[in-house]
Every structure is written in C-alpha cells, then in structure tokens.
Write an enzyme that holds these catalytic residues in place. Structure first.
Site, PDB file in Angstrom:
ATOM      1  N   PHE A 129       0.858  -1.192   0.000  1.00  0.00           N
ATOM      2  CA  PHE A 129       0.000   0.000   0.000  1.00  0.00           C
ATOM      3  C   PHE A 129       0.886   1.230   0.000  1.00  0.00           C
ATOM      4  O   PHE A 129       1.743   1.388   0.868  1.00  0.00           O
ATOM      5  CB  PHE A 129      -0.936   0.031   1.216  1.00  0.00           C
ATOM      6  CG  PHE A 129      -1.885   1.196   1.166  1.00  0.00           C
ATOM      7  CD1 PHE A 129      -3.034   1.143   0.393  1.00  0.00           C
ATOM      8  CD2 PHE A 129      -1.602   2.370   1.847  1.00  0.00           C
ATOM      9  CE1 PHE A 129      -3.888   2.240   0.308  1.00  0.00           C
ATOM     10  CE2 PHE A 129      -2.459   3.466   1.770  1.00  0.00           C
ATOM     11  CZ  PHE A 129      -3.606   3.397   0.996  1.00  0.00           C
ATOM     12  N   ASP A 214       9.180   2.692   1.859  1.00  0.00           N
ATOM     13  CA  ASP A 214       7.976   3.396   2.311  1.00  0.00           C
ATOM     14  C   ASP A 214       7.798   3.129   3.804  1.00  0.00           C
ATOM     15  O   ASP A 214       7.320   2.076   4.208  1.00  0.00           O
ATOM     16  CB  ASP A 214       6.761   2.914   1.512  1.00  0.00           C
ATOM     17  CG  ASP A 214       5.470   3.622   1.926  1.00  0.00           C
ATOM     18  OD1 ASP A 214       5.443   4.248   3.003  1.00  0.00           O
ATOM     19  OD2 ASP A 214       4.472   3.523   1.175  1.00  0.00           O
ATOM     20  N   LYS A 243       2.666   9.278   8.703  1.00  0.00           N
ATOM     21  CA  LYS A 243       1.667   9.065   9.745  1.00  0.00           C
ATOM     22  C   LYS A 243       2.035   9.616  11.129  1.00  0.00           C
ATOM     23  O   LYS A 243       1.379  10.505  11.640  1.00  0.00           O
ATOM     24  CB  LYS A 243       1.313   7.581   9.825  1.00  0.00           C
ATOM     25  CG  LYS A 243       0.482   7.135   8.614  1.00  0.00           C
ATOM     26  CD  LYS A 243      -0.069   5.752   8.755  1.00  0.00           C
ATOM     27  CE  LYS A 243      -1.199   5.487   7.773  1.00  0.00           C
ATOM     28  NZ  LYS A 243      -0.778   4.937   6.480  1.00  0.00           N
TER      29      LYS A 243
HETATM   30  C1  LIG Z   1      -1.071   5.160   5.103  1.00  0.00           C
HETATM   31  C2  LIG Z   1      -0.006   4.791   4.126  1.00  0.00           C
HETATM   32  C3  LIG Z   1       0.238   5.550   2.970  1.00  0.00           C
HETATM   33  C4  LIG Z   1      -0.658   6.706   2.555  1.00  0.00           C
HETATM   34  O1  LIG Z   1      -0.602   7.758   3.451  1.00  0.00           O
HETATM   35  P1  LIG Z   1      -1.714   8.914   3.367  1.00  0.00           P
HETATM   36  O2  LIG Z   1      -1.282   9.896   4.397  1.00  0.00           O
HETATM   37  O3  LIG Z   1      -3.038   8.280   3.643  1.00  0.00           O
HETATM   38  O4  LIG Z   1      -1.664   9.461   1.981  1.00  0.00           O
HETATM   39  C5  LIG Z   1       1.303   5.205   2.169  1.00  0.00           C
HETATM   40  N1  LIG Z   1       2.105   4.155   2.477  1.00  0.00           N
HETATM   41  C6  LIG Z   1       1.897   3.404   3.573  1.00  0.00           C
HETATM   42  C7  LIG Z   1       2.836   2.284   3.882  1.00  0.00           C
HETATM   43  C8  LIG Z   1       0.832   3.682   4.426  1.00  0.00           C
HETATM   44  O5  LIG Z   1       0.613   2.907   5.497  1.00  0.00           O
END
Ligand SMILES: *Cc1c(COP(=O)(O)O)cnc(C)c1O
Length: 387
Positions: A129, A214, A243
C-alpha cells in the site's frame, strides 16, 4: 448524529463519534470510554492530546503559521536535521509535504528525474500500500483497487513479496527504483525478512536502481527501531514517512541521499502547505519527545509483551509484526470485522486489517496495565464471538 451527513461515502458507516482523547484513551459523544489500540492508524504514536505537541501547536499558532515556501522558516530545518540523523545517514536531504501519498509522489518523481528519460518504472510488491493518488494507487500492488480508475499513470510494475528472483526478473533498463514497505501494513502486517531486504539492496546496487523504502506506517519508532529498514542493516536511497510524524497533525516527508536528491532543481517539485511552520513545529515536538522517552525501545518492549499476551489467547491462531505494529490472525471461522465491532462496543479500538486478522497499533508509550486491560477485553470478545 441526527442530520444527514454531507460527507462523501468513501468510508463505511461509522459506528462511533469520538469527541475527546487523552493518552491511550478516547471518549465518544455519549461519554463512553475506550482504549485506543489503533492510534488513528499508527498516527498518534505518543497518544492523544499530548501536552508537548499541544503546547508546540499553541505557541507556533501565536507566532507564525504560514509564509509559503518562497521563504525559509526555522522548525523545518531542525526537523530535517533530526530525521537525517535518525535515518543514521548524515548526508541526506528532506522534502516536506502533507501526507504519505504525497511523500511517495515525491519519491516517484525523484526516481524519474534521477533515472532520466526512458528510465522511469517503479517496481513494488503485490499486497503493498503506497497511497490513493493516481500514481501511488498504481504503485499499490492491489489490482482490484486499480480497476475503477483505469487508465492509471504508466510506469509501475508489481512483483511477489519476499521473492528476490521475481524482482530480479522485473528489473530491466526501464526501471528507476524499487519501492517496498519494511512491514506491509495495510496488506496484513507482513514483515520483510532480513535476507529479502539485503538481497534487494544488493540487486539494486548491481542494476543501478534506487532502493526506496515506504516508512509511512512503520517509521518513527513503531517497529522497535526508528525506521523499519534498520532491522536489516541496509541503507535505502530514499525513505518516505508521514503518519506518526505530526502525532495527528498532517505532515509527510521524503528523505533522500544527497546525491539522489540533487536530481531535483528549483521548480521540479513544490507544495503550498508542505513544511509550513505549524506542521513542522508539531513534528519537532514529536521527535523531541520520542527521543526523550526512547520511543523505539518503548515499542520494542511493549510490543514483546503485547505479542506474547496475544499468542496465549484462545481464538488467536498466529501473531505477526514488529514492535507495536501487530496482527493477530484469528482462528478459522472468526470474522475479524465482527470481532472489531464487538471490541469497539466493549471499549477497545482495533481494526480488521484483513477479513481474518486484527491489527493492533497502540501508542508507543502505552503502559503495561493498558496492554493487560486491552488483552482482557479481547479475550472476552473472542470468547463471545467463538465460531
Ligand atoms: C497510510 C499509508 C500511505 C498513505 O498515506 P496517506 O497519508 O493516507 O496518503 C502510504 N504508504 C503506507 C505504507 C501507508 O501505510
């Protein structure tokens, strides 16, 4: 709420309205109290209404909120320097934005600029994701999420998770970067193995491709290290995060090795709000507090206790994760969504990360008593929902 909602229907019907939080606790509009073992999806790593963050926001709001990125402000420089040190590089540069998806957009654009024309493809893993913008949606290795929005931007390719041979086969001269999560968060809490991450690093070096990590969900102490890749003794070229960085204030960041970051020249990338002083003041307070309490050590210790307690529960088949990013795989027959709703009614916030697994991601400063209390609630809920 009695009146009809004017919000788009992008989220399922919401069972509870929270009005207040403090530390690991939340309260709804009927005055019911909850233990928050989700932290707003791994965002409020220091708990709700943290006084140091609240004070920083208050002071900054009364000092300077916004001047645009045509001018420098002070907190952003400090936050970038701290992040570079925590990544343990000392040679990196940071671009601030407002979310995880934007941090990954920055990484993708940087990979393209760094790669040059014809070398623009980003390879990521199935079940990953990376966000919901068109590019990060395509980077997200979940084809069912792509379908309604085709055609998506060109230049993304997916390979099986934890399979170096598949990755090697996918890297041709059009590939600019590999993008991986250290623990697949939304994909079900699937930690990468050290062998995989080391092999990916070696492969990227051999093929001259960037290794981008990421850390939007895993970063900033959550897994028991400052960053998830640090469990594997590898050095990525690009690290994205968001986050937990603002403890609830929207802020994202894309860090890159200085020679990679050098591909960006003035005008290549920009944002109106990214890096503005309110967000960076919050991040500075977050990082200062996280260093003071040694948040990664807190997460490692509390995570070990929580994982052990979950393993002993009737109804839990398997526990996986790192630090305080944990999935409890339920026994056959349980419906994780139903269990999540039962837990909510019993005063515990968790989520169903898959139809058969619960995700637990409490604040990094969660206490032993709160862990024991949450596990006792879950024990009762699982007993009541036994298939
Ligand atoms: C939550 C998440 C995103 C997206 O972040 P947003 O602030 O919702 O755009 C991208 N990569 C990972 C691994 C995530 O958990």
């Amino acid at each position: 709420m009695s009146e009809r909602s004017h919000l788009m229907h992008t989220y399922p019907p919401q069972p509870v309205t929270f009005v207040r939080g403090a530390g690991t606790r939340l309260w709804d509009d009927d005055g019911n109290e909850y233990l928050d073992f989700l932290s707003g999806l791994a965002v409020t790593g220091l708990g709700h209404a943290h006084p140091a963050v609240a004070d920083a926001l208050d002071a900054q709001a009364r000092t300077l909120l916004h001047v645009s990125n045509l001018f420098a402000t002070l907190p952003g420089e400090e936050v970038a320097a701290i992040l570079d040190r925590l990544i343990d590089a000392g040679d990196g540069l940071v671009f601030f934005c407002n979310s995880g998806a934007e941090a990954n957009e920055c990484a993708i654009k940087l990979a393209r600029k760094n790669g040059g024309r014809g070398r623009h493809v980003v390879v990521s893993a199935y079940n990953s994701f990376h966000g919901r913008t068109l590019s990060t949606l395509h980077a997200t290795g979940q084809p069912q999420k792509h379908e309604p929005f085709q055609p998506l931007p060109e230049g993304f390719r997916h390979v099986a998770w934890d399979d170096v041979d598949a990755l090697a086969a996918a890297i041709d001269p059009s590939v600019a970067a590999v993008l991986l999560e250290p623990v697949q968060g939304e994909g079900g809490v699937n930690p990468a193995t050290t062998e995989y991450f080391r092999a990916v690093r070696a492969l990227c070096d051999e093929r001259g491709v960037l290794f981008m990590v990421d850390e939007v969900q895993t970063g900033l102490g959550r897994t028991g290290k400052w960053f998830g890749f640090q469990h594997h003794d590898v050095r990525p070229d690009v690290v994205t995060m968001a986050k937990a960085l603002g403890n609830g204030v929207p802020i994202g960041a894309c860090w890159a090795r200085a020679d990679v970051a050098a591909a960006f020249e003035p005008g290549d990338h920009a944002t109106t709000f990214g890096g503005q002083p309110l967000a960076t003041a919050a991040a500075r307070a977050v990082l200062t507090e996280m260093q003071r309490i040694d948040a990664p050590a807190c997460a490692a210790r509390a995570g070990a206790r929580l994982m052990q307690a979950l393993r002993e529960l009737d109804g839990v088949a398997e526990v996986r994760g790192a630090g305080l990013l944990i999935a409890a795989q339920l026994d056959d027959g349980y419906d994780a969504r139903a269990v999540t709703l039962d837990a909510l009614h019993a005063g515990l916030v968790v989520n169903a990360v898959t139809p058969t697994a619960l995700r637990l991601a409490p604040p990094l400063n969660v206490s032993d008593d709160e862990i024991d209390e949450a596990v006792a609630v879950l024990d009762k809920v699982l007993a009541g929902a036994r298939p």
